[in-house]
Design a protein around this motif. Structure first.
Motif: not given
Length: 214
Positions: A42, A148, A178, A180-182, A196
């Motif tokens: 991560a 993530p 977390p 997510s960056t998907d 963030c």
């Protein structure tokens, strides 16, 4: 020197340093939870306050972690070599136009080593000014590596710690959930950074309020 580049070198060194030096400084530290992703890769992002970070933030470095440090650190006698042998990574932050390409290179190393990364997204110490705007590097890296983002927040040391006292004061640390960056790409870096930042600022305010009410 005994086990160069081992996945847990940084965690071990950081834990020792924190455990030994925090009592000397009179800082009472409490971690409120554990990493929500355990030892999985991560990108951890942390609020960067002052020199006390060296003794406080290190208490919450998970295992399987590498710190992403600026290239200039490699030239510090002894420390530069130790930082490298611990398995940490250096990055040239001077060329902002090639920031995304730089993070692509780092992402390849991260994927190959299956290592978590620890970064200060503000890029410099806030020195009592509160959470500063984030630079793009951590978020570009997380997106490129497909990892993530796990924010770690610490209460404001300038509000609650005074090193001129025998018992300097308390500090709280917390892992956030977390992010997510998907499905994200280069165009999403700014929005991800701002999201963030908002989460971390709110969490820091909560920790400060908790200490003030104690």
């Amino acid at each position: 020197m005994v086990r160069p580049f081992h996945r847990n070198n940084t965690h071990l060194c950081a834990s020792w340093m924190s455990l030994i030096l925090r009592p000397v400084l009179g800082v009472r530290f409490k971690a409120l939870n554990d990493s929500p992703v355990g030892e999985q890769p991560a990108v951890y992002i942390i609020n960067h306050q002052d020199v006390l970070d060296v003794f406080i933030c290190t208490a919450m470095l998970p295992k399987n972690i590498a710190i992403l440090g600026k290239t200039e650190l490699r030239y510090i006698p002894v420390f530069g070599l130790a930082f490298w042998l611990a398995g940490n990574l250096y990055i040239n932050r001077q060329n902002k136009q090639k920031a995304w390409d730089t993070m692509k290179s780092v992402a390849e190393v991260v994927r190959r080593r299956q290592r978590a990364i620890y970064m200060f997204p503000e890029g410099t110490r806030s020195n009592g000014k509160g959470l500063q705007p984030f630079k793009s590097g951590a978020f570009a890296l997380a997106i490129e590596a497909g990892l993530p983002i796990v924010p770690i927040v610490f209460s404001s040391t300038h509000k609650h710690i005074d090193l001129n006292r025998l018992h300097s004061g308390p500090c709280l640390g917390r892992y956030l959930e977390p992010v997510s960056t998907d499905g994200l790409g280069e165009a999403d870096v700014r929005e991800l950074s701002e999201r963030c930042h908002t989460l971390m600022k709110a969490a820091i305010d909560e920790l400060d309020a908790e200490l003030s009410a104690a």
